[in-house]
Design a protein around this motif. Structure first.
Motif, short mmCIF file in Angstrom:
data_model
loop_
_atom_site.label_atom_id
_atom_site.label_comp_id
_atom_site.label_asym_id
_atom_site.label_seq_id
_atom_site.Cartn_x
_atom_site.Cartn_y
_atom_site.Cartn_z
N ARG A 289 -5.95 -3.49 7.42
CA ARG A 289 -7.15 -2.46 7.98
C ARG A 289 -7.43 -2.78 9.47
O ARG A 289 -8.05 -2.18 10.20
CB ARG A 289 -8.34 -2.63 7.19
N GLY B 295 2.16 2.50 2.67
CA GLY B 295 0.95 1.75 2.55
C GLY B 295 0.76 1.18 1.22
O GLY B 295 0.00 0.03 0.97
N ASP C 63 -7.62 6.08 1.19
CA ASP C 63 -6.16 6.24 2.33
C ASP C 63 -5.16 7.24 1.96
O ASP C 63 -4.11 7.24 2.31
CB ASP C 63 -5.79 4.90 1.94
N ASN C 64 -5.72 8.54 1.11
CA ASN C 64 -4.71 9.35 1.03
C ASN C 64 -4.70 10.30 2.14
O ASN C 64 -5.48 11.12 2.31
CB ASN C 64 -5.13 10.05 -0.08
N ASN D 84 -19.64 -1.50 -3.48
CA ASN D 84 -18.86 -1.37 -4.66
C ASN D 84 -19.29 -0.27 -5.71
O ASN D 84 -20.20 0.53 -5.47
CB ASN D 84 -18.90 -2.46 -5.51
N SER E 226 -4.27 -0.74 -0.75
CA SER E 226 -4.26 0.51 -0.56
C SER E 226 -5.88 0.93 -1.12
O SER E 226 -6.22 0.41 -2.17
CB SER E 226 -3.25 1.38 -1.29
N ARG E 227 -6.42 2.06 -0.45
CA ARG E 227 -7.86 2.62 -1.11
C ARG E 227 -7.33 3.92 -1.44
O ARG E 227 -7.60 4.82 -0.89
CB ARG E 227 -8.80 2.43 0.12
N LEU E 228 -6.76 4.05 -2.59
CA LEU E 228 -6.52 5.38 -3.21
C LEU E 228 -7.20 5.40 -4.42
O LEU E 228 -7.43 4.64 -5.36
CB LEU E 228 -5.10 5.56 -3.49
N ARG E 229 -7.55 6.74 -4.84
CA ARG E 229 -7.97 7.07 -5.96
C ARG E 229 -7.09 7.19 -7.05
O ARG E 229 -5.77 7.27 -6.76
CB ARG E 229 -8.66 8.64 -5.97
N ASP F 243 -4.88 9.89 -7.64
CA ASP F 243 -3.61 9.98 -6.36
C ASP F 243 -2.63 9.46 -6.77
O ASP F 243 -1.46 9.37 -6.49
CB ASP F 243 -4.54 10.04 -5.02
N LEU F 244 -3.25 7.81 -7.08
CA LEU F 244 -1.76 6.92 -7.24
C LEU F 244 -1.16 7.38 -8.44
O LEU F 244 0.10 7.44 -8.08
CB LEU F 244 -2.63 5.77 -7.64
N ARG G 131 -12.00 6.91 -9.08
CA ARG G 131 -12.53 5.59 -8.39
C ARG G 131 -11.51 5.19 -7.51
O ARG G 131 -10.25 5.41 -7.71
CB ARG G 131 -12.51 4.48 -9.49
N PHE G 132 -11.55 4.26 -6.52
CA PHE G 132 -10.82 3.81 -5.45
C PHE G 132 -10.06 2.68 -6.18
O PHE G 132 -10.88 1.78 -6.83
CB PHE G 132 -11.52 3.54 -4.06
N LEU G 133 -8.77 2.50 -6.05
CA LEU G 133 -8.09 1.20 -6.44
C LEU G 133 -8.81 -0.04 -6.07
O LEU G 133 -8.66 -0.93 -6.81
CB LEU G 133 -6.54 1.49 -6.00
N ASP G 134 -8.94 -0.07 -5.07
CA ASP G 134 -9.69 -1.56 -4.39
C ASP G 134 -10.79 -1.88 -5.14
O ASP G 134 -11.40 -2.70 -4.63
CB ASP G 134 -9.67 -1.69 -3.00
N GLU G 135 -11.55 -0.79 -5.83
CA GLU G 135 -12.72 -1.25 -6.33
C GLU G 135 -12.65 -1.21 -7.79
O GLU G 135 -13.76 -1.15 -8.63
CB GLU G 135 -13.85 -0.23 -6.02
#
Ligand SMILES: Nc1ncnc2c1ncn2[C@@H]1O[C@H](COP(=O)(O)OP(=O)(O)OP(=O)(O)O)[C@@H](O)[C@H]1O
Ligand SMILES: [Mg+2]
Lengths: 321, 255
Positions: free
Chosen positions: A74, A204, A259-260, A316, B88-91, B94-95, B131-135
């Motif tokens: 990032r 990514g 990130d989409n 969070n 990655s910060r994907l929902r 979406d993933l 939810r976002f993957l990174d969370e």
């Protein structure tokens, strides 16, 4: 339409209107029908300046987000990976070797050296442990510093320091019709990036996932790297670097939208355009009638936001935007 | 069937796999077992063309992996690799949706939406879909990636340690899901190859077992034949007792 898109469009419209109305010479939109001088001012100065700021911001923000996905970190952008410095070095060398070369040719040379600079950075960070993501921007800053020092040395020897100053601080006061049009090419590159938005998002996720989904990983990587280096070179050549745009804007958008890229890229571009134009407007009014370069304004604000992003704890839990 | 023929592989000059030859039967679950560093992930990555094949041949349902275009292979074979550091910060939704990418290449249709919805419900991800993957927790992330692999809808699914981080409820649910989808009596049964360290999951659910040690196939066959005290003790280099419970081997490796 998504609320985020709507908000982006409204903000950009308002900013563009303000930008057209503010300037050293008196100007009233109602006069453009009757007063040819007013129309000329609009077409030759006010509109080009506004477009230049919008295009620069959008393209830099898009270049930043692409780079972050390619590197999977990032905290990278052209300015923290040696890309910008390499572009300036290329520009400096070509200015020395072939001062008469047309601007497009110089820009292409700068894009090529930017690509090489970025390639060197990628080779360098391959050896870094993936569990320490902050090492990547640190190494990048040192690497940029080294290339930057070399560039300064060459510029000093060749007595071209004033050029370097122009390339390093993004400024829109000198923008007139005929002097910024290359930036439309940077805008076009951002549009191409949108076409490949899904591919960049998948890259990514890492090489394994990309190859597993049948993506041509190398090809997407190459498209991304060429886009970033072209955008960097175009911006450096026409208006000079606006630091932190590629870093700050994608980070803010990613926090809210993720990130989409298919969904977020328009907002990234819009926010980049808006923030750079706002910086330019601010630079025009703070010490009116004198001007402060937009790059300086954004550099100060951007550095503060960057620190906040680095130090602020990510929220969070579920978030919806 | 996956035919692996005389495959050898080196990483940075170090030999990792030595002349590996084995067949993985179509339909059913094949468990790949063996000690850490045996070369299980390397073999799986070679089959899925994540690593370039250096020596030997790998043929999936009659198609040579090194000669099949990557795009086409993505429609027949999916891999969920060992996850390291998700950036990655994907929902989640979406993933899982990107699992359909090989089919729609950017323009998802109704079948894609249906496959994604099915995978999300199969792996209990309904509450996490936005939810976002990174969370997410490690196990939740793992489930999201496995769901993505399933959504790809391929005949072959390769899973590298899919049970990593999963609690016993979700581990069993995953195995039951995989088992149900690989029965030969189905119209279109899938074939799943998975690396498992928790050997009793292999004992309970696998149809076929391949044991790797030091980059070589040390044994392969049915669970009954492989999961014996002699074979397992030699494979892992420790004394291992095997009991029979409800007609299945129960490996007493933890005591
Ligand atoms: N990138 C690499 N560079 C050097 N050696 C590697 C690399 N990747 C794997 N190896 C080595 O190759 C061997 C096989 O690795 P592999 O990941 O296939 O093992 P594995 O059977 O999957 O083990 P585990 O059960 O721990 O996942 C190991 O000895 C490992 O150290
Ligand atoms: Mg492994």
């Amino acid at each position: 339409m998504r609320p985020s898109y709507f908000l982006t469009i409204v903000t950009l419209t308002v900013l563009a209107l303000v930008s057209v109305l503010i300037g050293a010479a008196p100007f009233d939109l109602r006069d453009i029908a009757s007063d040819p001088e007013a129309l000329r001012l609009l077409l030759v100065s006010r509109l080009p300046r506004t477009f230049a700021a919008l295009l620069t911001g959008a393209a830099m923000a898009v270049a930043g987000v692409i780079m972050q996905l390619l590197v999977r970190n990032r905290f990278v952008e052209p300015g923290t990976t040696g890309t910008t410095e390499a572009a300036m070095l290329g520009l400096l060398l070509v200015t020395l070797a072939a001062p008469a070369m047309p601007i497009v040719g110089k820009m292409l040379v700068a894009a090529l050296t930017a690509l090489l600079g970025m390639g060197g950075f990628l080779v360098l960070i391959k050896r870094l442990p993936p569990e320490q993501p902050l090492l990547v921007p640190l190494v990048g800053l040192i690497y940029s510093g080294i290339i930057g020092a070399g560039t300064t040395f060459v510029a000093y020897q060749a007595d071209l320091m004033q050029y370097l100053g122009v390339w390093m601080s993004g400024e829109f006061s000198g923008i007139l019709a005929g002097r910024y049009e290359l930036l439309w090419l940077a805008g076009a590159m951002a549009v191409v990036a949108y076409v490949a938005a899904d591919q960049f998002t998948i890259v990514g996720l890492g090489r394994s996932t990309s190859v597993g989904l049948g993506l041509n990983y190398g090809q997407v990587m190459a498209l991304g790297l060429v886009t970033v280096s072209m955008v960097t070179a175009l911006v450096v050549v026409t208006v000079g670097m606006v630091p932190f745009v590629g870093l700050v804007v994608p980070n803010i958008v990613a926090r809210i939208m993720g990130d989409n890229l298919r969904a977020s890229l328009p907002v990234v571009a819009g926010m980049g355009a808006g923030m750079v134009l706002a910086s330019d407007i601010l630079g025009r009014v703070v010490r009116y009638p004198y001007e402060i370069p937009a790059g300086t304004i954004f550099g100060a604000v951007g550095a503060a936001i960057f620190l906040w992003l680095l130090l602020g704890k990510p929220a969070n839990g579920a978030r919806n935007a | 069937m996956i035919e692996i023929r005389n495959v050898s592989h080196r990483i940075n000059g170090t030999p990792i796999l030595h002349d590996v030859t084995c067949d993985i039967p179509r339909s059913g679950i094949t468990a790949l077992i063996g000690p850490n560093g045996a070369g299980k992930s390397t073999l799986l990555n070679l089959v899925a063309r994540l690593l370039p094949l250096e020596q030997g041949a790998i043929v999936v349902d009659g198609e040579d992996v090194s000669r099949t275009p990557s795009r086409d292979l993505a429609l027949r074979l999916a891999i969920v690799a060992q996850q390291v550091g998700i950036a990655s910060r994907l929902r989640v939704q979406d993933l899982v949706g990107f699992g359909r990418w090989p089919h729609h290449r950017g323009r998802p249709g109704p079948q894609d939406a249906a496959a994604v919805a099915e995978a999300i419900s199969d792996f209990g991800l309904e509450d996490l879909r936005h939810r976002f993957l990174d969370e997410l927790s490690g196990g939740q992330q793992q489930r999201a990636f496995v769901a993505m692999g399933f959504a790809q809808g391929t005949d072959w699914l390769l899973l590298d340690e899919p049970l990593n981080n999963l609690d016993m409820f979700h581990a069993r649910a995953l195995m039951a899901r995989v088992h149900a989808q690989t029965r030969p009596s189905l119209d279109r049964p899938r074939s799943v190859v998975m690396v498992v360290h928790e050997i009793n999951y292999a004992a309970g659910w696998a149809d076929h077992i391949v044991a790797l040690k030091d980059g070589q196939v040390s044994a392969s066959g049915s669970p009954k034949d492989i999961l014996t005290p002699a074979t397992l003790s030699a494979l892992f280099g420790m004394e291992i007792r095997v009991e029979q419970v409800e007609g299945r081997p129960l490996i007493m490796h933890h005591l």
